[in-house]
Motif scaffolding. Structure first.
Motif, PDB file in Angstrom:
ATOM      1  N   LEU A 189       0.810  -1.221   0.000  1.00 12.95           N
ATOM      2  CA  LEU A 189       0.000   0.000   0.000  1.00 12.95           C
ATOM      3  C   LEU A 189       0.842   1.269   0.000  1.00 12.95           C
ATOM      4  CD1 LEU A 189      -2.698  -1.263   2.521  1.00 12.95           C
ATOM      5  CD2 LEU A 189      -3.171  -0.496   0.175  1.00 12.95           C
ATOM      6  N   GLU A 190       2.028   1.195   0.571  1.00 12.48           N
ATOM      7  CA  GLU A 190       2.840   2.410   0.709  1.00 12.48           C
ATOM      8  C   GLU A 190       3.261   3.008  -0.632  1.00 12.48           C
ATOM      9  OE1 GLU A 190       6.119   1.030   3.007  1.00 12.48           O
ATOM     10  OE2 GLU A 190       7.163   0.179   1.304  1.00 12.48           O
ATOM     11  N   HIS A 191       3.141   2.231  -1.701  1.00 10.88           N
ATOM     12  CA  HIS A 191       3.563   2.762  -3.003  1.00 10.88           C
ATOM     13  C   HIS A 191       2.416   3.434  -3.764  1.00 10.88           C
ATOM     14  CE1 HIS A 191       7.379   0.838  -2.381  1.00 10.88           C
ATOM     15  NE2 HIS A 191       6.781  -0.312  -2.179  1.00 10.88           N
ATOM     16  N   ILE A 192       1.240   3.395  -3.180  1.00 11.52           N
ATOM     17  CA  ILE A 192       0.053   3.935  -3.857  1.00 11.52           C
ATOM     18  C   ILE A 192      -0.089   5.427  -3.594  1.00 11.52           C
ATOM     19  CG2 ILE A 192      -2.455   3.812  -4.030  1.00 11.52           C
ATOM     20  CD1 ILE A 192      -1.205   1.268  -4.929  1.00 11.52           C
ATOM     21  N   GLY A 193      -0.521   6.143  -4.643  1.00 15.96           N
ATOM     22  CA  GLY A 193      -0.950   7.540  -4.486  1.00 15.96           C
ATOM     23  C   GLY A 193       0.123   8.487  -3.991  1.00 15.96           C
ATOM     24  N   GLY A 194      -0.304   9.693  -3.693  1.00 12.40           N
ATOM     25  CA  GLY A 194       0.648  10.718  -3.286  1.00 12.40           C
ATOM     26  C   GLY A 194       0.278  11.349  -1.969  1.00 12.40           C
ATOM     27  N   ASP A 195       0.679  12.582  -1.784  1.00 10.33           N
ATOM     28  CA  ASP A 195       0.482  13.259  -0.506  1.00 10.33           C
ATOM     29  C   ASP A 195      -0.989  13.389  -0.141  1.00 10.33           C
ATOM     30  OD1 ASP A 195       3.130  13.496  -0.196  1.00 10.33           O
ATOM     31  OD2 ASP A 195       3.269  15.586  -0.843  1.00 10.33           O
ATOM     32  N   GLU A 196      -1.795  13.719  -1.140  1.00 11.21           N
ATOM     33  CA  GLU A 196      -3.230  13.903  -0.890  1.00 11.21           C
ATOM     34  C   GLU A 196      -3.833  12.688  -0.186  1.00 11.21           C
ATOM     35  OE1 GLU A 196      -5.583  16.304  -2.715  1.00 11.21           O
ATOM     36  OE2 GLU A 196      -7.238  15.418  -1.584  1.00 11.21           O
ATOM     37  N   LEU A 197      -3.609  11.516  -0.770  1.00  9.78           N
ATOM     38  CA  LEU A 197      -4.186  10.305  -0.198  1.00  9.78           C
ATOM     39  C   LEU A 197      -3.714  10.088   1.229  1.00  9.78           C
ATOM     40  CD1 LEU A 197      -5.752   7.625  -0.369  1.00  9.78           C
ATOM     41  CD2 LEU A 197      -3.701   6.592  -1.369  1.00  9.78           C
ATOM     42  N   ILE A 198      -2.420  10.218   1.430  1.00 10.64           N
ATOM     43  CA  ILE A 198      -1.897   9.859   2.741  1.00 10.64           C
ATOM     44  C   ILE A 198      -2.321  10.872   3.795  1.00 10.64           C
ATOM     45  CG2 ILE A 198       0.393  10.951   2.825  1.00 10.64           C
ATOM     46  CD1 ILE A 198      -0.572   7.311   3.609  1.00 10.64           C
ATOM     47  N   ASN A 199      -2.449  12.134   3.400  1.00 10.43           N
ATOM     48  CA  ASN A 199      -2.890  13.138   4.371  1.00 10.43           C
ATOM     49  C   ASN A 199      -4.357  12.939   4.736  1.00 10.43           C
ATOM     50  OD1 ASN A 199      -0.357  14.228   4.516  1.00 10.43           O
ATOM     51  ND2 ASN A 199      -0.757  15.759   2.923  1.00 10.43           N
ATOM     52  N   ARG A 200      -5.140  12.514   3.763  1.00 10.89           N
ATOM     53  CA  ARG A 200      -6.533  12.213   4.075  1.00 10.89           C
ATOM     54  C   ARG A 200      -6.637  10.996   4.995  1.00 10.89           C
ATOM     55  NH1 ARG A 200     -10.795  14.414   0.925  1.00 10.89           N
ATOM     56  NH2 ARG A 200     -10.019  15.932  -0.584  1.00 10.89           N
ATOM     57  N   LEU A 201      -5.810   9.987   4.697  1.00  7.46           N
ATOM     58  CA  LEU A 201      -5.812   8.796   5.551  1.00  7.46           C
ATOM     59  C   LEU A 201      -5.405   9.190   6.963  1.00  7.46           C
ATOM     60  CD1 LEU A 201      -6.101   5.688   5.710  1.00  7.46           C
ATOM     61  CD2 LEU A 201      -3.656   5.546   5.188  1.00  7.46           C
ATOM     62  N   ASP A 202      -4.389  10.023   7.055  1.00  6.63           N
ATOM     63  CA  ASP A 202      -3.901  10.501   8.348  1.00  6.63           C
ATOM     64  C   ASP A 202      -5.036  11.179   9.131  1.00  6.63           C
ATOM     65  OD1 ASP A 202      -1.976  11.164  10.320  1.00  6.63           O
ATOM     66  OD2 ASP A 202      -1.715  13.155   9.433  1.00  6.63           O
ATOM     67  N   HIS A 222      -5.162  -3.483  -7.243  1.00  2.99           N
ATOM     68  CA  HIS A 222      -4.191  -4.555  -7.490  1.00  2.99           C
ATOM     69  C   HIS A 222      -3.516  -5.040  -6.210  1.00  2.99           C
ATOM     70  CE1 HIS A 222      -4.722  -3.875 -11.729  1.00  2.99           C
ATOM     71  NE2 HIS A 222      -4.447  -2.596 -11.561  1.00  2.99           N
ATOM     72  N   ILE A 223      -3.875  -4.418  -5.105  1.00  2.00           N
ATOM     73  CA  ILE A 223      -3.231  -4.754  -3.832  1.00  2.00           C
ATOM     74  C   ILE A 223      -3.932  -5.914  -3.144  1.00  2.00           C
ATOM     75  CG2 ILE A 223      -2.640  -3.885  -1.532  1.00  2.00           C
ATOM     76  CD1 ILE A 223      -1.170  -2.410  -3.631  1.00  2.00           C
ATOM     77  N   GLY A 224      -3.115  -6.767  -2.528  1.00  2.00           N
ATOM     78  CA  GLY A 224      -3.648  -7.786  -1.624  1.00  2.00           C
ATOM     79  C   GLY A 224      -4.576  -8.793  -2.272  1.00  2.00           C
ATOM     80  N   GLY A 225      -5.196  -9.608  -1.445  1.00  2.00           N
ATOM     81  CA  GLY A 225      -6.048 -10.681  -1.943  1.00  2.00           C
ATOM     82  C   GLY A 225      -7.434 -10.628  -1.331  1.00  2.00           C
TER      83      GLY A 225
END
Lengths: 232, 232
Positions: free
Chosen positions: A113-126, B115-118
């Motif tokens: 998962l860490e390779h997905i998306g950019g800052d926007e996604l991770i800041n929203r997740l945060d 595409h992540i995980g199962g």
DNA sequence: GCCTTTTTTTAGTCATGGCTAAAAATTTTA
DNA sequence: TAAAATTTTTAGCCATGACTAAAAAAAGGC
């Protein structure tokens, strides 16, 4: 015009390149210098592949690399690496807190998962997770600016003395095997113990939970458990 | 022994291969047959690359492919494709419901996340989201067994008659451009309207919201909006 | 300081998944 | 039905990121 494009266009890294940056980052922290061989072990590749990739990362401006001298990160590289750590740890929180995964089962998924998306996604997740400070293994989560607050006052449980009162706050080994072993010992983050007795024979120790339950903890385990001493 | 291994070991598909399966699946549904060229457009590659990949997918048992005849999915291929659609739509729900993304901004991210995980991950996500039936664009989410419940009674808004009362339940075009246009028109999933007037000149229509607001909807827009007629 | 051991690099290969340009097959048009 | 247009395939090429085996460089032992 084409030159401008280079300046405007943010450099994109492949997942593989990101993994190398993360590995250099970890090794810099652990042993000061990232040797070719240590990197090969961490990214699970051969030393030859590492040489190859380090040249690319150096050309791209994310690492400094002198033949036979090991690799270090540039500011840009460190930035990428810290962001990756942030993403990894936030996804781990998500998997444990929201999807009810066990703490020993989330590493591999977060690695994807860490390779997905950019800052926007991770800041929203945060924000969704309410800006957690620590991941499920007690490791600190870098903030959006890339600042990593280091854990204060954490020591290895193997350094505690008889009579010490402490709270478990982290682990040195995040392998599934070790974490499951802690589960069996009923040791979890946030739990408080008193060190009742150190046994000289095998350097194991007896911990007392607040409810009075006794746990025998081997030195090998204690070395990999981080604790914070509490006042009383 | 090696032979057994093949049976026991689940076939792993690359993200690229998964995208091809999804594309064949979509084209099968849309036009019955997936021509080489249509596939090329969908996966954003050249027809030559498509030929190349279709051979691999056929060898791997996920597609049937006769030269010049187009591609179809095998049972295994359809299964993979449906799972991908399920993953894509569940992640879209997550992004909109939990991370507060706009409905026009989630496609690209879901395209990565799918595409992540199962199965484990996606079933936990499904449970976390409370087993949603539809994604943010009104498309039905296949269940864990791969069953896609088709939307009942949905018709294009362009087929509605004067006086019809209906609820918007889906879109035919999920592009950011179209969805943002709907936002501007104040058209959203779940909203109810009465078709007040059909204008013969340009086949546009006037919709009345329950609160009385009027919206002028072009035929081009109406063709891409799915509705369910309501009794009254 | 030389010889052995370890580490790193070079050189050459491979698989994946793209691409272009040209050839072949099919379909459409006249 | 034959020519034209379209579609698909072939052939050859490229970049990425791995690999092995051999060469070269650095470090340690004596």
């Amino acid at each position: 015009m084409a030159k401008n494009f280079i300046y405007l266009c943010e450099m994109l890294l492949s997942p593989s390149q990101e993994n190398y940056l993360k590995a250099i980052y970890k090794l810099e922290a652990r042993e000061g210098i990232a040797t070719n061989q240590a990197l090969a072990a961490l990214v699970e590749a051969t030393p030859a592949s590492v040489t190859n990739m380090l040249r690319k990362l150096t050309d791209a401006g994310f690492a400094e690399y002198e033949a036979y001298q090991g690799a270090t990160l540039t500011a840009a590289g460190r930035n990428e690496a810290v962001t990756l750590v942030r993403k990894h740890r936030l996804w781990e929180v998500f998997l444990v807190e929201k999807l009810q995964y066990d703490w020993d089962a989330v590493h591999a998924l977060a690695e994807e998962l860490e390779h997905i998306g950019g800052d926007e996604l991770i800041n929203r997740l945060d924000a969704f997770l309410d800006h957690p400070a620590y991941d499920p293994h007690g490791d600190p989560i870098p903030n959006a600016k890339g600042v990593v607050r280091t854990r204060q006052h954490a020591i290895a449980a193997s350094d505690a003395k008889e009579g010490d009162v402490f709270v478990v706050c982290g682990v040195r080994d995040s392998s599934s095997l070790f974490l499951q072993h802690l589960d069996k010992l009923n040791i979890a983050l946030g739990k408080a113990y008193t060190l009742k007795e150190c046994l000289e024979f095998d350097r194991s120790a007896v911990w007392v939970e607040q409810e009075g339950a006794l746990t025998n903890v081997s030195n090998e385990v204690a070395k990999n458990v981080l604790i914070q001493l509490t006042d009383e």
